[in-house]
Design an enzyme around this catalytic site. Sequence first.
Site, PDB file in Angstrom:
ATOM      1  N   HIS A 263       0.835  -1.201   0.000  1.00  0.00           N
ATOM      2  CA  HIS A 263       0.000   0.000   0.000  1.00  0.00           C
ATOM      3  C   HIS A 263       0.865   1.244   0.000  1.00  0.00           C
ATOM      4  CE1 HIS A 263       0.754  -1.252   4.170  1.00  0.00           C
ATOM      5  NE2 HIS A 263       0.642   0.015   4.526  1.00  0.00           N
ATOM      6  N   ARG A 273      -4.961  15.366   5.176  1.00  0.00           N
ATOM      7  CA  ARG A 273      -5.465  14.037   5.551  1.00  0.00           C
ATOM      8  C   ARG A 273      -4.751  13.600   6.815  1.00  0.00           C
ATOM      9  NH1 ARG A 273      -3.905   8.670   4.579  1.00  0.00           N
ATOM     10  NH2 ARG A 273      -5.680   7.250   4.557  1.00  0.00           N
TER      11      ARG A 273
HETATM   12  O1  LIG Z   1      -1.525   6.987   6.382  1.00  0.00           O
HETATM   13  C1  LIG Z   1      -1.991   5.979   5.857  1.00  0.00           C
HETATM   14  O2  LIG Z   1      -3.149   5.912   5.444  1.00  0.00           O
HETATM   15  C2  LIG Z   1      -1.119   4.731   5.700  1.00  0.00           C
HETATM   16  C3  LIG Z   1       0.269   4.931   6.228  1.00  0.00           C
HETATM   17  C4  LIG Z   1       1.027   3.664   6.317  1.00  0.00           C
HETATM   18  O3  LIG Z   1       0.878   2.798   5.508  1.00  0.00           O
HETATM   19  C5  LIG Z   1       1.966   3.467   7.424  1.00  0.00           C
HETATM   20  O4  LIG Z   1       2.117   4.393   8.259  1.00  0.00           O
HETATM   21  O5  LIG Z   1       2.563   2.366   7.492  1.00  0.00           O
HETATM   22 FE   LIG Z   2       1.783   0.923   6.092  1.00  0.00          FE
END
Ligand SMILES: O=C(O)CCC(=O)C(=O)O
Ligand SMILES: [Fe+2]
Length: 332
Positions: A263, A273
Amino acid sequence: MVVLSEPVVHTDLASFQSCESSSDIFTEVPVVDMSDAINAKKLIVEACRELGFFKVINHGISPGLVAMLESDAVNFFALPQQEKDRSGPPSPFGYGNTRIGPNGDTGWVEYLLLSTRPDLMLHIPYFPGISETFWVVVGEYVSAVAKMLKGVLEMISEELGIGPRGCLSGLVENEKSDSYFRLNHYRPCPNLQALSGRNLIGFGEHTDPQIMSVLRSCNAPGLEICLQNGSWVSVPSDQTSFYFSVGDSLQVMTNGRFKSVKHRVVTNCLKSRMSMIYFGGPPLNKKIVPLCSLMEEGEESLYEEFTWSEYKKSAYNSNLGDDRLKLFEKIK
Ligand SMILES: O=C(O)CCC(=O)C(=O)O
Ligand SMILES: [Fe+2]
Ligand SMILES: C=C1C[C@]23C[C@@]1(O)CC[C@H]2[C@@]12CC[C@H](O)[C@@](C)(C(=O)O1)[C@H]2[C@@H]3C(=O)O
C-alpha cells in the site's frame, strides 16, 4: 471534519516522488460487519487470502474516543514547526517530518510514531502543546483497537480451525507485544497540483512488517492498495470504519496463504489528511514460523526461521519499498 490550517510549507517539492492522480476508486473492498459473527469469520479469511485487506464496520469503538484523539492530533500538528521538531527526530519513536525510517526514504508526511509497550510509551523526550490527557486518550484508543484486532485474530483461528486458542490473538494482547501506534498528517499541496497535475507521494509503497495493522483515517482519500494483478487502486475514505491489512509476519505464520498487502498514500492536493494506525506486533523474542496446525502433511515452511526482533532489525536496514520477506525466503 478535520481542519488543519497550517500554511503549505515551501520545500523543494522536486525532491519528492510524485505520480499521476488517476488511480481507480476501488469499490470492492470486502466489508466485514462485526455484528454478524458467522459471516464475518468467513469474509475475513477470504479477504486475507485474496487481498490482504478489508474494512470493518459495527466495531463498537466509541466515535467520541476517536474524535478526542483526532482533536489532540490536530492541535499537535498545528503547532509551529520549530515546536514540533523538538519531539524528533524519531529514533524510531517521536515526531518525524518528511523523512521515513533511517535509510533516506522521504514522503510528503509528518507523523508521530509511538510504541504501545507500557515501558516505552512515554519515552518521547519533549512533547509540547499536547493536552494533559493525550497519553490517556492514546492508551484508551490503543487498548480498544488492540481488543478489536484480538477479536479478528481469534475469528481467523476459528475459521481456519487452528489452535491452541490464542495462538494468534495472544501475540498482540501480551504486554510485551511490540506494537506501534502512528499518527500521520498529510498536508495539502495545491501548488504542485496546479503546476503539474501530479500528486505527491505521501507515504511510498511498502508492506507492514507486523502481524496486522488497523487504520482509521479522516474523510479524505489518499490510501491506495496494490491488487494481486499489480494494479494500484484508491481506497474510498470512510472515517467511521477501520481498515485492516495483513502484515509480513501473518504471511509467514500462514505460510503464504495470506498475503501482506502493498500500500501507499498519495496526497490529496487540496485537502489535508490524517490517519491513525495501530501496528499489531508480537513480542520481540517470538519465533515467526508457520502455525503447525495449519500446515498440511509434508508441507514445508517457505521461509527460514527468524524471530520478530531479527525481522525488525532487518526491516530497519531496508528501504520502504524493499521486499523485506525476500531475504528470508527459502531458496527453491
Ligand atoms: O496513512 C496511511 O493511510 C497509511 C500509512 C502507512 O501505511 C503506514 O504508516 O505504514
Ligand atoms: Fe503501512
Ligand atoms: C523505511 C522504513 C520505515 C519503517 C522502517 C523502515 O526501515 C522499513 C519499514 C517501515 C515501516 C512501515 C510500516 C510502519 O509504518 C513502520 C512503523 C514499520 O514498522 O515499518 C515503518 C517504519 C518506520 O517508519 O519507522
